[in-house]
Scaffold this active site. Sequence first.
Site, mmCIF file in Angstrom:
data_model
loop_
_atom_site.group_PDB
_atom_site.id
_atom_site.type_symbol
_atom_site.label_atom_id
_atom_site.label_comp_id
_atom_site.label_asym_id
_atom_site.label_seq_id
_atom_site.Cartn_x
_atom_site.Cartn_y
_atom_site.Cartn_z
ATOM 1 N N HIS A 18 9.815 -6.176 -2.282
ATOM 2 C CA HIS A 18 8.551 -6.606 -2.005
ATOM 3 C C HIS A 18 8.566 -7.806 -0.992
ATOM 4 C CE1 HIS A 18 7.493 -4.821 -6.125
ATOM 5 N NE2 HIS A 18 7.038 -4.078 -5.480
ATOM 6 N N LYS A 42 0.172 1.539 -15.790
ATOM 7 C CA LYS A 42 1.315 1.204 -16.112
ATOM 8 C C LYS A 42 1.544 0.336 -17.263
ATOM 9 C CE LYS A 42 3.358 1.977 -11.734
ATOM 10 N NZ LYS A 42 4.116 1.193 -10.638
ATOM 11 N N ARG A 91 9.317 4.179 0.681
ATOM 12 C CA ARG A 91 10.632 4.114 0.341
ATOM 13 C C ARG A 91 11.312 5.425 0.665
ATOM 14 N NH1 ARG A 91 10.702 1.833 -5.228
ATOM 15 N NH2 ARG A 91 9.117 3.501 -5.176
ATOM 16 N N SER A 129 10.750 -1.982 -9.478
ATOM 17 C CA SER A 129 10.283 -2.951 -10.486
ATOM 18 C C SER A 129 10.804 -2.474 -11.967
ATOM 19 C CB SER A 129 8.902 -3.050 -10.687
ATOM 20 O OG SER A 129 8.441 -3.816 -9.452
HETATM 21 N N1 COA Z 1 10.538 -2.792 -2.386
HETATM 22 C C1 COA Z 1 10.766 -2.762 -3.737
HETATM 23 N N2 COA Z 1 9.787 -2.001 -4.568
HETATM 24 C C2 COA Z 1 8.739 -1.210 -4.089
HETATM 25 C C3 COA Z 1 8.649 -1.271 -2.728
HETATM 26 C C4 COA Z 1 9.568 -2.245 -2.053
HETATM 27 N N3 COA Z 1 9.437 -2.274 -0.704
HETATM 28 N N4 COA Z 1 7.613 -0.391 -2.631
HETATM 29 C C5 COA Z 1 7.253 0.018 -3.581
HETATM 30 N N5 COA Z 1 8.154 -0.591 -4.669
HETATM 31 C C6 COA Z 1 7.946 -0.033 -5.971
HETATM 32 C C7 COA Z 1 6.994 -0.856 -6.824
HETATM 33 O O1 COA Z 1 7.752 -1.855 -7.410
HETATM 34 C C8 COA Z 1 6.646 0.178 -7.916
HETATM 35 O O2 COA Z 1 7.698 0.400 -8.689
HETATM 36 P P1 COA Z 1 7.465 0.808 -10.363
HETATM 37 O O3 COA Z 1 7.058 2.046 -10.348
HETATM 38 O O4 COA Z 1 9.083 0.577 -10.792
HETATM 39 O O5 COA Z 1 6.749 -0.165 -10.971
HETATM 40 C C9 COA Z 1 6.741 1.460 -7.235
HETATM 41 O O6 COA Z 1 7.494 1.360 -5.897
HETATM 42 C C10 COA Z 1 5.473 1.757 -6.645
HETATM 43 O O7 COA Z 1 4.483 1.990 -7.723
HETATM 44 P P2 COA Z 1 2.982 2.676 -7.522
HETATM 45 O O8 COA Z 1 2.507 2.902 -8.902
HETATM 46 O O9 COA Z 1 2.916 3.581 -6.406
HETATM 47 O O10 COA Z 1 2.182 1.509 -6.872
HETATM 48 P P3 COA Z 1 1.850 0.162 -7.446
HETATM 49 O O11 COA Z 1 2.186 -0.138 -8.955
HETATM 50 O O12 COA Z 1 2.690 -0.968 -6.525
HETATM 51 O O13 COA Z 1 0.586 -0.209 -7.275
HETATM 52 C C11 COA Z 1 -1.982 0.140 -6.888
HETATM 53 C C12 COA Z 1 -0.545 0.751 -7.376
HETATM 54 C C13 COA Z 1 -2.025 -0.823 -7.964
HETATM 55 C C14 COA Z 1 -2.002 -0.142 -5.681
HETATM 56 C C15 COA Z 1 -2.908 1.343 -7.349
HETATM 57 O O14 COA Z 1 -2.642 1.705 -8.704
HETATM 58 C C16 COA Z 1 -4.334 0.735 -7.164
HETATM 59 O O15 COA Z 1 -4.847 0.502 -6.214
HETATM 60 N N6 COA Z 1 -4.920 0.624 -8.273
HETATM 61 C C17 COA Z 1 -6.313 -0.006 -8.166
HETATM 62 C C18 COA Z 1 -7.311 1.068 -8.975
HETATM 63 C C19 COA Z 1 -7.673 1.990 -7.704
HETATM 64 O O16 COA Z 1 -8.281 1.554 -6.619
HETATM 65 N N7 COA Z 1 -7.534 3.090 -8.000
HETATM 66 C C20 COA Z 1 -7.793 4.428 -7.075
HETATM 67 C C21 COA Z 1 -6.603 4.587 -6.106
HETATM 68 S S1 COA Z 1 -7.049 5.687 -4.793
#
Ligand code: COA
Length: 160
Positions: A18, A42, A91, A129
Amino acid sequence: MPHAIIYPGTFDPLTNGHLHIIERAAKIFSHVIVAIAESTSKKTLFDIQERVSLAAHALTHLNNVSVSSFNGLLVDFAHQQNVALILRSVRTITDYEYECQLAKMNRALDARIETLFLTPAPEYAYISSTLVREIGLLKGDVSRFVPAATMNALKGKFEN
Ligand code: COA
């Protein structure tokens, strides 16, 4: 320089993957708001204050980056912040399909919102994560994957 952008996520915890995305975004955009979702589907290891504080600690060297938490819809948070750009990182092909769905849904919810993507550098493309937490739980070495303060926080969580 172009506009401000929101980089949303759960960040449980923020990893070096990140961090690299944020450092690159900070060179492209006037302001990067790291937006940490308070409640997601989560079950998090770190509570919202801990996630915000670990992220803020890792980002102090970037003066056009700020960290906020949000509750509710991401598009509503973007609207409150007066920002129309969302940054996500792709990714893998699996990420891509999910990210396209998220981007299209966010645009359907608010047509002013555009989602932009950055791909991670190869050395960060396998970090998540979830894997970092698992390595921490099993007392493995996470020093290459997370900032030092986060490594210590992980050790603290799994001490007993
Ligand atoms: N480096 C390291 N890890 C990365 C990465 C990078 N460049 N890019 C993505 N990741 C990882 C994240 O750490 C996460 O890992 P994990 O699953 O082990 O926790 C994963 O990839 C991505 O997870 P994801 O569930 O896709 O997204 P998120 O947890 O990062 O966030 C939100 C999701 C919060 C953005 C989304 O749920 C949201 O917008 N929520 C708000 C409510 C809402 O508006 N809902 C309607 C959406 S349409």
